[in-house]
Scaffold this active site. Structure first.
Site, PDB file in Angstrom:
ATOM      1  N   HIS A  58     -14.079  -5.135 -39.237  1.00 52.72           N
ATOM      2  CA  HIS A  58     -13.417  -4.121 -38.424  1.00 52.72           C
ATOM      3  C   HIS A  58     -12.317  -3.423 -39.222  1.00 52.72           C
ATOM      4  CE1 HIS A  58     -14.729  -5.847 -34.235  1.00 52.72           C
ATOM      5  NE2 HIS A  58     -15.738  -5.575 -35.034  1.00 52.72           N
ATOM      6  N   GLU A  60      -9.039  -3.222 -38.935  1.00 52.04           N
ATOM      7  CA  GLU A  60      -7.836  -3.983 -39.287  1.00 52.04           C
ATOM      8  C   GLU A  60      -8.082  -4.889 -40.496  1.00 52.04           C
ATOM      9  OE1 GLU A  60      -7.839  -3.645 -34.692  1.00 52.04           O
ATOM     10  OE2 GLU A  60      -9.283  -3.666 -36.343  1.00 52.04           O
ATOM     11  N   ARG A 105     -28.123  14.888 -35.325  1.00 48.26           N
ATOM     12  CA  ARG A 105     -29.101  13.796 -35.264  1.00 48.26           C
ATOM     13  C   ARG A 105     -28.622  12.595 -36.070  1.00 48.26           C
ATOM     14  NH1 ARG A 105     -35.028  16.804 -35.801  1.00 48.26           N
ATOM     15  NH2 ARG A 105     -34.851  18.047 -33.884  1.00 48.26           N
TER      16      ARG A 105
END
Length: 349
Positions: free
Chosen positions: A50, A52, A192
């Site tokens: 993630h 962080e 797309r």
């Protein structure tokens, strides 16, 4: 620099993950010490680290042995509340607590049940100062797909079509006829690449024989979805090739043949938009572009099941044809692309 300026940088970083992190949200993180950015990161790919985590790794890689003391006196800016649960990665709130950051500034609380205030509570209980709702509207808009899926249990639905200057969508006779120019096609390819799935009806598939893929270099193809009640599309059509996964909603069978997934539905003449939206939610599809035909677009408009409409209007005059859908929404942007005008609408609340 102000909290708002650092949060704006978080949003710029977060957006780099578009098309690669779904069904997770897009998140950026900026770590600041004495009014200087010492680390940055964003969520790059679903299932991986993630924002962080990447930001703290960035601090450590740049500052080495100095990193722990810098982090203890630093502020982390993140556009979405740090997660508090074990998913594919450990909780980011725990990571911030472990590194003893002084303060965390947050754009949005996370409505996901496993978080939803729990990350903020963890930080506060650990003695970390928390500031919320910085650039909250911008943060909400960036993750509108994620929030729609979590709060409404359906994907974020984008309607998209091109129309002539006199309001026609397609020729009366079943034939392929281009309306827009090359800049509009390039933008369509980019879209797309950014969304999870693209949906067309049977007639569009039969007449246009589309690939429904992106031409963006190193881009990601969306999942191709087609409505084919009686399985009339020939297996020789491009939708059956191996360029991307294809889902075919029909009334005949449920089966998987290669990359083609047949999903049977009952009574497709009733509440079709609602049934499609629920099926896509169950498949973890967070966003879908509906490209037509006109009848399918009308069904979603009449059901009130859409969030954004992207409409190209060319300067071409046809004088006859199938009329384009009518949309009643708030205009949020306009853009001129040579001879084509793009208008983007947002559904009224």
């Amino acid at each position: 620099m102000s909290d708002e300026m650092y949060m704006q940088r978080c949003l710029e970083l977060a957006k780099l993950g578009i098309g690669n992190v779904s069904p997770n949200p897009m998140v950026g993180c900026v770590i600041v010490h004495d009014d200087k950015i010492i680390g940055e990161g964003y969520h790059q790919k679903f299932g991986e680290a993630h924002a962080e985590v990447n930001a703290i790794k960035n601090v450590i890689s740049k500052y080495g042995s100095e990193a722990p003391s810098l982090l203890k006196n630093a502020t982390a800016y993140v556009n979405l509340e740090p997660c508090a649960h074990f998913g594919k990665t450990p909780p980011c709130a725990d990571l911030l607590m472990k590194n003893q950051l002084k303060k965390v500034v947050i754009g949005n609380a996370d409505p996901f049940e496993g978080v939803n205030g729990k990350g903020i509570a963890k930080l506060i209980n650990a003695g970390i100062e928390v500031k919320k709702d910085v650039l909250v509207d911008k943060c909400t808009y960036l993750n509108r797909r994620f929030f729609t899926r979590v709060k409404q249990q359906r994907p974020f639905i984008i309607l998209k079509w091109a129309q002539t200057a006199d309001g026609y969508f397609a020729p009366t006779k079943a034939a392929q006829k281009w309306i827009t120019g090359h800049l509009a096609k390039q933008l369509n390819d980019q879209w797309r690449n950014e969304e999870d799935a693209i949906l067309v009806g049977k007639n569009t598939a039969l007449i246009d024989n589309p690939r429904l893929t992106t031409r963006v270099e190193n881009g990601k193809n969306p999942i191709r979805i087609v409505i084919d009640k009686n399985l009339e599309i020939p297996a020789t059509h491009h939708l059956f090739n191996d360029e991307a996964k294809t889902i075919i909603f029909n009334e005949i069978k449920t089966d998987v043949i290669g990359n083609v997934h047949f999903v049977q539905m009952e009574d497709m003449q009733f509440y079709l938009p609602q049934k499609i939206a629920f099926q896509l939610y169950l498949m973890d599809i967070q966003s879908v572009i509906i490209e037509g035909g006109a009848h399918l677009l009308h069904q979603f408009i009449n059901a009130g099941l859409w969030d954004e409409a992207r409409v190209f209007t060319s300067n071409t005059i046809w004088n006859e044809g199938i009329k384009a859908p009518k949309i009643d929404g708030n205009v949020i942007s306009k853009l001129q692309l040579n001879n084509d005008a793009l208008t983007i609408y947002q559904a009224k609340l």
